[in-house]
Design a protein around this motif. Structure first.
Motif, PDB file in Angstrom:
ATOM      1  N   VAL A   1       0.859  -1.180   0.000  1.00 39.36           N
ATOM      2  CA  VAL A   1       0.000   0.000   0.000  1.00 39.36           C
ATOM      3  C   VAL A   1       0.901   1.236   0.000  1.00 39.36           C
ATOM      4  N   VAL A   2       0.306   2.387  -0.254  1.00 39.17           N
ATOM      5  CA  VAL A   2       1.021   3.660  -0.153  1.00 39.17           C
ATOM      6  C   VAL A   2       0.416   4.448   0.994  1.00 39.17           C
ATOM      7  N   HIS A   3       1.265   4.927   1.898  1.00 40.95           N
ATOM      8  CA  HIS A   3       0.811   5.676   3.067  1.00 40.95           C
ATOM      9  C   HIS A   3       1.817   6.787   3.343  1.00 40.95           C
ATOM     10  N   GLN A   4       1.349   8.021   3.451  1.00 46.79           N
ATOM     11  CA  GLN A   4       2.208   9.188   3.659  1.00 46.79           C
ATOM     12  C   GLN A   4       3.394   9.180   2.680  1.00 46.79           C
ATOM     13  N   GLU A   5       3.071   8.875   1.415  1.00 51.58           N
ATOM     14  CA  GLU A   5       4.012   8.916   0.291  1.00 51.58           C
ATOM     15  C   GLU A   5       5.112   7.858   0.392  1.00 51.58           C
ATOM     16  N   ARG A   6       4.888   6.819   1.191  1.00 57.35           N
ATOM     17  CA  ARG A   6       5.836   5.712   1.271  1.00 57.35           C
ATOM     18  C   ARG A   6       5.141   4.417   0.870  1.00 57.35           C
ATOM     19  N   GLU A   7       5.923   3.538   0.239  1.00 58.71           N
ATOM     20  CA  GLU A   7       5.434   2.197  -0.048  1.00 58.71           C
ATOM     21  C   GLU A   7       5.596   1.334   1.200  1.00 58.71           C
ATOM     22  N   LEU A   8       4.493   0.744   1.646  1.00 56.73           N
ATOM     23  CA  LEU A   8       4.515  -0.109   2.824  1.00 56.73           C
ATOM     24  C   LEU A   8       4.099  -1.527   2.444  1.00 56.73           C
ATOM     25  N   LEU A   9       4.744  -2.500   3.058  1.00 59.76           N
ATOM     26  CA  LEU A   9       4.367  -3.895   2.912  1.00 59.76           C
ATOM     27  C   LEU A   9       3.638  -4.322   4.178  1.00 59.76           C
ATOM     28  N   LEU A  10       2.337  -4.600   4.044  1.00 58.08           N
ATOM     29  CA  LEU A  10       1.529  -5.047   5.177  1.00 58.08           C
ATOM     30  C   LEU A  10       1.518  -6.573   5.217  1.00 58.08           C
ATOM     31  N   ILE A  11       1.667  -7.117   6.410  1.00 60.45           N
ATOM     32  CA  ILE A  11       1.734  -8.565   6.580  1.00 60.45           C
ATOM     33  C   ILE A  11       0.628  -9.005   7.522  1.00 60.45           C
ATOM     34  N   GLU A  12      -0.244  -9.868   7.020  1.00 62.92           N
ATOM     35  CA  GLU A  12      -1.283 -10.501   7.826  1.00 62.92           C
ATOM     36  C   GLU A  12      -0.911 -11.970   8.000  1.00 62.92           C
ATOM     37  N   HIS A  13      -0.824 -12.402   9.239  1.00 67.92           N
ATOM     38  CA  HIS A  13      -0.487 -13.796   9.529  1.00 67.92           C
ATOM     39  C   HIS A  13      -1.345 -14.255  10.698  1.00 67.92           C
ATOM     40  N   GLY A  14      -1.547 -15.536  10.817  1.00 73.51           N
ATOM     41  CA  GLY A  14      -2.347 -16.048  11.918  1.00 73.51           C
ATOM     42  C   GLY A  14      -1.773 -15.734  13.286  1.00 73.51           C
ATOM     43  N   LEU A  15      -0.450 -15.474  13.358  1.00 75.03           N
ATOM     44  CA  LEU A  15       0.197 -15.192  14.632  1.00 75.03           C
ATOM     45  C   LEU A  15       0.383 -13.703  14.909  1.00 75.03           C
ATOM     46  N   PHE A  16       0.339 -12.852  13.881  1.00 71.32           N
ATOM     47  CA  PHE A  16       0.691 -11.447  14.078  1.00 71.32           C
ATOM     48  C   PHE A  16       0.271 -10.597  12.887  1.00 71.32           C
ATOM     49  N   GLN A  17       0.342  -9.281  13.071  1.00 70.81           N
ATOM     50  CA  GLN A  17       0.318  -8.292  11.992  1.00 70.81           C
ATOM     51  C   GLN A  17       1.642  -7.538  12.015  1.00 70.81           C
ATOM     52  N   ALA A  18       2.094  -7.090  10.850  1.00 73.47           N
ATOM     53  CA  ALA A  18       3.344  -6.328  10.776  1.00 73.47           C
ATOM     54  C   ALA A  18       3.323  -5.441   9.548  1.00 73.47           C
ATOM     55  N   ALA A  19       4.222  -4.463   9.527  1.00 71.52           N
ATOM     56  CA  ALA A  19       4.348  -3.574   8.376  1.00 71.52           C
ATOM     57  C   ALA A  19       5.798  -3.154   8.232  1.00 71.52           C
ATOM     58  N   PHE A  20       6.270  -3.168   6.991  1.00 75.51           N
ATOM     59  CA  PHE A  20       7.596  -2.678   6.628  1.00 75.51           C
ATOM     60  C   PHE A  20       7.460  -1.498   5.691  1.00 75.51           C
ATOM     61  N   SER A  21       8.434  -0.610   5.717  1.00 73.40           N
ATOM     62  CA  SER A  21       8.554   0.456   4.732  1.00 73.40           C
ATOM     63  C   SER A  21       9.681   0.105   3.771  1.00 73.40           C
ATOM     64  N   ARG A  22       9.413   0.301   2.454  1.00 76.66           N
ATOM     65  CA  ARG A  22      10.499   0.103   1.497  1.00 76.66           C
ATOM     66  C   ARG A  22      11.618   1.106   1.785  1.00 76.66           C
ATOM     67  N   GLN A  23      11.242   2.346   2.112  1.00 69.56           N
ATOM     68  CA  GLN A  23      12.262   3.311   2.512  1.00 69.56           C
ATOM     69  C   GLN A  23      12.883   2.843   3.824  1.00 69.56           C
ATOM     70  N   GLY A  24      14.161   2.611   3.814  1.00 70.70           N
ATOM     71  CA  GLY A  24      14.870   2.187   5.011  1.00 70.70           C
ATOM     72  C   GLY A  24      14.852   0.696   5.267  1.00 70.70           C
ATOM     73  N   GLY A  25      14.055  -0.078   4.477  1.00 74.56           N
ATOM     74  CA  GLY A  25      13.905  -1.494   4.795  1.00 74.56           C
ATOM     75  C   GLY A  25      13.472  -1.654   6.241  1.00 74.56           C
ATOM     76  N   GLN A  26      12.551  -0.798   6.661  1.00 75.53           N
ATOM     77  CA  GLN A  26      12.304  -0.534   8.077  1.00 75.53           C
ATOM     78  C   GLN A  26      11.044  -1.222   8.578  1.00 75.53           C
ATOM     79  N   LEU A  27      11.203  -2.074   9.573  1.00 72.32           N
ATOM     80  CA  LEU A  27      10.057  -2.661  10.254  1.00 72.32           C
ATOM     81  C   LEU A  27       9.402  -1.565  11.090  1.00 72.32           C
ATOM     82  N   LEU A  28       8.138  -1.254  10.789  1.00 70.82           N
ATOM     83  CA  LEU A  28       7.433  -0.162  11.452  1.00 70.82           C
ATOM     84  C   LEU A  28       6.426  -0.638  12.491  1.00 70.82           C
TER      85      LEU A  28
END
Length: 298
Positions: free
Chosen positions: A37-64
């Motif tokens: 998805v795109v959020h605040q002009e950054r590409e984010l990778l959203l992760i849905e899993h049975g154990l957790f939710q997570a999000a990374f930013s392509r900028q910085g390779g950053q777990l947010l």
């Protein structure tokens, strides 16, 4: 006598005062998987899993964002991000220097990695969690971030270069841990550790439990298994910084942070795995430097 088991704090929902700012991007009842998805002009990778939710930013390779099911978020993130600047929150990769560059005053604080777009090389999903590999190529340098997310959170940063001469490297996995109130939490595991207090500009030695009163910026010359105790949330996070030479603890206290409200700053404590200052590395051509940060519920 057996120790009573701590109760889990209720999970947060969008609109909850303690919810992660990215919680609104997740669709209730969505199928497990990875979604850009795109959020605040950054590409984010959203992760849905049975154990957790997570999000990374392509900028910085950053777990947010990382939030196991039924728990409060483990990581803090600012609500507002500067246009084109570094995102404050999650686990920024400070590389190839930490803090200000030692000789170039105009270069960005904490290096180029958190301002650069990383490439997602690989992803794998199974019942135990998700594994991702991010990579950044910068001149003669190559840096890779391997993330393993499940019931635990494991990050591994690997760096190498192909220059003809040895190169200096300092680095940190600059994690912002979400807490109920920073003045009410305690950090255990550094008793007797020696280091340097950047606020007082003097050597320091930790005595007993570390608590935040009005700001902290200390680099301890010890990687350790630390306990971040939050009695309000009845939670204990075990933070493993033994993958680096240093444990770095930071909070701004009453000093303002750009685009971050005072009430927001009460919601985090930064505890980092690092190799910096006196423990910076001199890396020969072809050598690899590794920095690791791990976390699990205590």
């Amino acid at each position: 006598m057996p120790r009573a088991k701590a109760r889990r704090a209720p999970a947060t929902q969008p609109g909850d005062a303690f919810a992660h700012p990215l919680a609104e991007l997740f669709v209730p009842g969505a199928a497990p998987g990875l979604r850009w998805v795109v959020h605040q002009e950054r590409e984010l990778l959203l992760i849905e899993h049975g154990l957790f939710q997570a999000a990374f930013s392509r900028q910085g390779g950053q777990l947010l964002h990382f939030q196991p099911r039924g728990q409060r978020p483990w990581l803090w993130c600012a609500k507002r991000w500067p246009r084109g600047g570094a995102i404050r929150g999650g686990v920024p990769v400070c590389w190839p220097w930490v803090g200000r560059h030692p000789s170039e005053s105009g270069w960005p604080s904490h290096g180029w990695a958190r301002l650069s777009d990383w490439q997602l090389l690989d992803s794998a999903v199974d019942g135990q969690g998700v594994r991702l590999r991010w990579q950044l190529q910068l001149c003669d340098w190559q840096v890779t971030l391997d993330a393993e997310l499940g019931e635990q959170m494991n990050l591994r940063l690997s760096s190498s270069h192909q220059d003809d001469e040895p190169c200096q490297l300092s680095q940190a996995l600059h994690a912002y841990w979400r807490v109920s109130d920073v003045v009410r939490v305690a950090l255990l595991g550094l008793d007797g550790a020696e280091g340097y207090d950047l606020l007082k500009r003097a050597d320091c030695r930790q005595q007993g439990v570390l608590r935040i009163e009005d700001g902290c910026h200390r680099i301890f010359r010890r990687g350790a298994l630390l306990q971040l105790q939050d009695l309000t949330w009845q939670r204990r996070l075990l933070l493993d910084t033994r993958g680096g030479a240093n444990s770095l603890v930071w909070h701004p206290g009453s000093r303002p942070l750009t685009d971050v409200s005072w009430s927001e700053t009460l919601g985090f404590l930064s505890v980092q795995a690092a190799s910096c200052m006196a423990d910076s590395l001199s890396l020969k051509p072809g050598e690899e430097a590794v920095l690791e940060l791990k976390a699990r519920l205590g």
